[in-house]
Design an enzyme around this catalytic site. Structure first.
Site, PDB file in Angstrom:
ATOM      1  N   GLN A 258     -94.337  94.466 -24.397  1.00  0.00           N
ATOM      2  CA  GLN A 258     -94.495  95.282 -23.194  1.00  0.00           C
ATOM      3  C   GLN A 258     -93.166  95.707 -22.589  1.00  0.00           C
ATOM      4  O   GLN A 258     -93.136  96.610 -21.747  1.00  0.00           O
ATOM      5  CB  GLN A 258     -95.319  94.522 -22.160  1.00  0.00           C
ATOM      6  CG  GLN A 258     -96.756  94.315 -22.590  1.00  0.00           C
ATOM      7  CD  GLN A 258     -97.548  93.529 -21.562  1.00  0.00           C
ATOM      8  OE1 GLN A 258     -97.660  92.318 -21.662  1.00  0.00           O
ATOM      9  NE2 GLN A 258     -98.089  94.206 -20.563  1.00  0.00           N
TER      10      GLN A 258
ATOM     11  N   ASN B 150     -99.622  82.908 -25.178  1.00  0.00           N
ATOM     12  CA  ASN B 150    -100.007  83.519 -23.912  1.00  0.00           C
ATOM     13  C   ASN B 150    -101.454  83.986 -24.015  1.00  0.00           C
ATOM     14  O   ASN B 150    -101.778  84.838 -24.840  1.00  0.00           O
ATOM     15  CB  ASN B 150     -99.123  84.721 -23.591  1.00  0.00           C
ATOM     16  CG  ASN B 150     -99.541  85.405 -22.295  1.00  0.00           C
ATOM     17  OD1 ASN B 150     -99.220  84.935 -21.208  1.00  0.00           O
ATOM     18  ND2 ASN B 150    -100.292  86.497 -22.392  1.00  0.00           N
ATOM     19  N   GLU B 151    -102.331  83.387 -23.216  1.00  0.00           N
ATOM     20  CA  GLU B 151    -103.701  83.872 -23.024  1.00  0.00           C
ATOM     21  C   GLU B 151    -104.546  83.913 -24.297  1.00  0.00           C
ATOM     22  O   GLU B 151    -104.958  84.978 -24.765  1.00  0.00           O
ATOM     23  CB  GLU B 151    -103.691  85.247 -22.357  1.00  0.00           C
ATOM     24  CG  GLU B 151    -103.062  85.238 -20.983  1.00  0.00           C
ATOM     25  CD  GLU B 151    -103.278  86.526 -20.196  1.00  0.00           C
ATOM     26  OE1 GLU B 151    -103.079  86.495 -18.973  1.00  0.00           O
ATOM     27  OE2 GLU B 151    -103.672  87.551 -20.796  1.00  0.00           O
TER      28      GLU B 151
ATOM     29  N   ASN C   8    -102.269  81.933 -15.674  1.00  0.00           N
ATOM     30  CA  ASN C   8    -102.217  83.348 -15.301  1.00  0.00           C
ATOM     31  C   ASN C   8    -103.469  83.648 -14.496  1.00  0.00           C
ATOM     32  O   ASN C   8    -104.583  83.412 -14.972  1.00  0.00           O
ATOM     33  CB  ASN C   8    -102.179  84.248 -16.537  1.00  0.00           C
ATOM     34  CG  ASN C   8    -100.863  84.155 -17.299  1.00  0.00           C
ATOM     35  OD1 ASN C   8     -99.946  83.440 -16.896  1.00  0.00           O
ATOM     36  ND2 ASN C   8    -100.771  84.880 -18.399  1.00  0.00           N
TER      37      ASN C   8
ATOM     38  N   GLU D 127     -98.335  83.957 -14.404  1.00  0.00           N
ATOM     39  CA  GLU D 127     -98.505  85.382 -14.088  1.00  0.00           C
ATOM     40  C   GLU D 127     -99.410  85.510 -12.878  1.00  0.00           C
ATOM     41  O   GLU D 127    -100.439  84.841 -12.782  1.00  0.00           O
ATOM     42  CB  GLU D 127     -99.146  86.170 -15.244  1.00  0.00           C
ATOM     43  CG  GLU D 127     -98.242  86.464 -16.412  1.00  0.00           C
ATOM     44  CD  GLU D 127     -98.938  87.295 -17.484  1.00  0.00           C
ATOM     45  OE1 GLU D 127     -99.823  88.120 -17.133  1.00  0.00           O
ATOM     46  OE2 GLU D 127     -98.614  87.116 -18.665  1.00  0.00           O
TER      47      GLU D 127
ATOM     48  N   SER E  22     -98.271  98.684 -20.143  1.00  0.00           N
ATOM     49  CA  SER E  22     -99.535  97.950 -20.032  1.00  0.00           C
ATOM     50  C   SER E  22    -100.379  98.208 -21.273  1.00  0.00           C
ATOM     51  O   SER E  22    -100.564  99.359 -21.679  1.00  0.00           O
ATOM     52  CB  SER E  22    -100.287  98.396 -18.770  1.00  0.00           C
ATOM     53  OG  SER E  22    -101.587  97.873 -18.752  1.00  0.00           O
ATOM     54  N   TRP E  23    -100.913  97.131 -21.869  1.00  0.00           N
ATOM     55  CA  TRP E  23    -101.645  97.218 -23.136  1.00  0.00           C
ATOM     56  C   TRP E  23    -102.710  98.312 -23.134  1.00  0.00           C
ATOM     57  O   TRP E  23    -102.774  99.127 -24.047  1.00  0.00           O
ATOM     58  CB  TRP E  23    -102.313  95.878 -23.460  1.00  0.00           C
ATOM     59  CG  TRP E  23    -101.367  94.732 -23.494  1.00  0.00           C
ATOM     60  CD1 TRP E  23    -101.136  93.825 -22.486  1.00  0.00           C
ATOM     61  CD2 TRP E  23    -100.497  94.348 -24.568  1.00  0.00           C
ATOM     62  NE1 TRP E  23    -100.183  92.917 -22.877  1.00  0.00           N
ATOM     63  CE2 TRP E  23     -99.780  93.209 -24.149  1.00  0.00           C
ATOM     64  CE3 TRP E  23    -100.271  94.863 -25.848  1.00  0.00           C
ATOM     65  CZ2 TRP E  23     -98.846  92.569 -24.961  1.00  0.00           C
ATOM     66  CZ3 TRP E  23     -99.341  94.225 -26.663  1.00  0.00           C
ATOM     67  CH2 TRP E  23     -98.639  93.095 -26.221  1.00  0.00           C
TER      68      TRP E  23
ATOM     69  N   LYS F  13     -99.889 102.031 -14.571  1.00  0.00           N
ATOM     70  CA  LYS F  13    -100.167 100.787 -13.845  1.00  0.00           C
ATOM     71  C   LYS F  13     -98.882  99.969 -13.781  1.00  0.00           C
ATOM     72  O   LYS F  13     -98.432  99.425 -14.776  1.00  0.00           O
ATOM     73  CB  LYS F  13    -101.266 100.013 -14.565  1.00  0.00           C
ATOM     74  CG  LYS F  13    -101.845  98.847 -13.789  1.00  0.00           C
ATOM     75  CD  LYS F  13    -102.926  98.162 -14.619  1.00  0.00           C
ATOM     76  CE  LYS F  13    -103.709  97.170 -13.801  1.00  0.00           C
ATOM     77  NZ  LYS F  13    -104.704  96.449 -14.628  1.00  0.00           N
TER      78      LYS F  13
ATOM     79  N   TYR G 202     -96.389  96.925 -12.065  1.00  0.00           N
ATOM     80  CA  TYR G 202     -96.449  95.599 -11.447  1.00  0.00           C
ATOM     81  C   TYR G 202     -95.089  95.094 -10.958  1.00  0.00           C
ATOM     82  O   TYR G 202     -95.008  94.080 -10.293  1.00  0.00           O
ATOM     83  CB  TYR G 202     -96.946  94.580 -12.475  1.00  0.00           C
ATOM     84  CG  TYR G 202     -98.424  94.545 -12.743  1.00  0.00           C
ATOM     85  CD1 TYR G 202     -99.265  93.703 -12.007  1.00  0.00           C
ATOM     86  CD2 TYR G 202     -98.990  95.308 -13.757  1.00  0.00           C
ATOM     87  CE1 TYR G 202    -100.621  93.630 -12.280  1.00  0.00           C
ATOM     88  CE2 TYR G 202    -100.350  95.244 -14.036  1.00  0.00           C
ATOM     89  CZ  TYR G 202    -101.162  94.400 -13.298  1.00  0.00           C
ATOM     90  OH  TYR G 202    -102.507  94.331 -13.568  1.00  0.00           O
TER      91      TYR G 202
END
Length: 470
Positions: free
Chosen positions: A19, A159-160, A297, A375, A430-431, A437, A439
């Site tokens: 990203q 991650n996630e 997150n 996150e 952003s994916w 978008k 942040y």
């Protein structure tokens, strides 16, 4: 009353290789599935993203200047092993050594993730983590990194894990874009947890210095009507899919009876079965007490209703509020018409959900050791004010303030929370939403790659200096 955070609290900023870095085919980097998927399905790519591959000295200088004393970074697996295994790419290795050295020069502690949604394309095409060979390749890659980068003191394996299975096989917004395949969702979760457990055990057995953990996305699930048993059951099942299954694997070393009953119910309605071996359970059990920390997150909570129809998910990728639908056969449906603020992407803003999730971990998994909020942040269509070279992102400040307040409450109530990483340090790609978008604490002009501190960056600087949530 103004709340304060501990003196040793980490005030971090989060990034991810794909990203932020750009340079998707530079210096020998191998392809990842996203490269092809974005080219074929979207109007944007991850090139150049935030050009972190070249601009990291600028971002780390800004971090130091604005009191950010921790940064989440991920290593791009395909920058080290272009095919996921075999030959090492020395230029990729050199890049991360330089990056970590710059972090330490700027007094910004790197928290380094080995896998952030970016399996090398060669392995992804071969089934990703549904193929157990990928587990072996991941563990080999992890061991290489532990040996090669002793300057890293904080490691996370994945991650996630939840959103990877969810995005790839349930919602279908991640490659390979499969929808409503619960067998693949749970098998992906499980196999990645086995990979995590093996890497953690290897780290501890190898006597490597530092700490290791995992980052889980934990969206809190509530029944829309707590007095309606169908709504309660829908919330329980949704929680199993997204939270309980992977938390059990992490800290119990097995799946509780309630968890497996829920999984079997979902699979009986939708078809499919899980392949879990005795060896898998032994691997999970051997690592359950070895995690030094949990990364949480958290962005949103969901309210669930009972539902007996077919699966249908409409993902809001445009930021037009009200464009979402989420209902799963044998599970339930998300109710969006609740008295809770939401973002333009239909994410429910509910800080209490973070408090409830932290305290759930403390109560149900007492061997968690410590927590970092890895996150949390607000995605927004930021309006850049040219004359002032900044963004007045008061909504972001308010969002972060509310979530830090409940973190302070959780600490008072006994939770060992050691830090907070805002998503994201600077604006990144952003994916599933591209570049609209935003942040970041720092606004990125994606045409020029110039960075501009937003109002939130100045607020965060004062927070880091005073530890007071104002």
């Amino acid at each position: 009353m103004t709340k304060t955070l501990p003196e040793d609290f980490i005030f971090g900023g989060a990034t991810a290789a794909y990203q932020a870095e750009g340079a998707t085919n530079t210096d020998g980097k191998g392809r990842v599935a996203w490269d092809t998927y974005l080219e074929e399905n979207y109007w944007y790519t991850a090139e150049p993203a935030s050009d972190f591959y070249n601009r990291y000295p600028v971002d780390l200088e800004l971090s130091e200047k604005f009191g950010v004393n921790g940064i989440r970074i991920s290593i791009a697996w395909s920058r080290i092993f272009p095919n996921g295994y075999g030959e090492v790419n020395p230029k990729g290795v050199e890049y991360y050594h330089k990056l970590f050295a710059e972090c330490h020069k700027r007094h910004v502690e790197p928290f380094v993730t080995l896998h952030h949604f970016d399996t090398p394309e060669v392995l992804h095409k071969d089934g990703d983590f549904l193929n157990r060979k990928t587990i072996d390749y991941f563990v080999d890659y992890a061991e290489y990194c532990f040996k090669e980068f002793p300057e890293v003191k904080y490691w996370t394996t994945f991650n996630e894990i939840g959103p990877i299975g969810d995005g790839q096989y349930l919602v279908g917004k991640f490659p390979p874009g499969i929808k409503y395949d619960f067998e693949k969702v749970f098998q992906s979760h499980h196999n990645m947890m086995v990979a995590h457990a093996r890497a953690v055990k290897l780290f501890k057995d190898g006597g490597y210095k530092g700490e290791i953990g995992v980052v889980h996305a934990l969206p809190t699930k509530y029944p829309f009507d707590p007095s309606n048993p169908e709504d309660v059951r829908a919330a329980e099942l949704e929680d199993i899919i997204h939270n309980k299954f992977i938390l059990d694997a992490t800290y119990l070393g097995k799946y509780s009876r309630e968890t497996m009953e829920g999984v079997q119910h979902i699979l009986s309605v939708n078809g499919g079965k899980l392949n879990i071996t005795d060896e898998d359970y032994a691997i999970l059990d051997a690592a359950k007490d070895l995690n030094d920390f949990l990364g949480i997150n958290y962005y949103m909570s969901d309210w669930m209703r009972g539902y007996d129809g077919e699966s249908e998910i409409t993902h809001n990728a445009t930021g037009d509020k009200g464009g979402s639908k989420y209902q799963l056969k044998g599970v339930g449906q998300r109710e969006f018409d609740v008295d809770v603020p939401r973002t333009d992407w239909d994410w429910m803003i509910y800080p209490q959900g973070l408090y409830d999730q932290i305290m759930r971990v403390v109560k149900d998994y007492p061997n968690y050791h410590k927590i970092y909020i890895t996150e949390n942040g607000l995605g927004y269509k930021d309006e850049f004010i040219e004359s002032e070279k900044t963004v007045h992102d008061d909504a972001r400040i308010d969002y972060v303030r509310q979530h830090l307040n409940v973190i302070a409450d959780a600490i008072i109530d006994g939770a060992n929370v050691k830090g907070y990483f805002i998503w994201s340090l600077m604006d990144v790609f952003s994916w599933s939403n591209g570049y609209e978008k935003r942040y970041g604490l720092f606004y990125v002009d994606f045409e020029t790659q110039e960075r501009y501190p937003k109002k939130s960056a100045y607020w965060y600087k004062e927070l880091a200096e005073t530890k007071e949530i104002k």
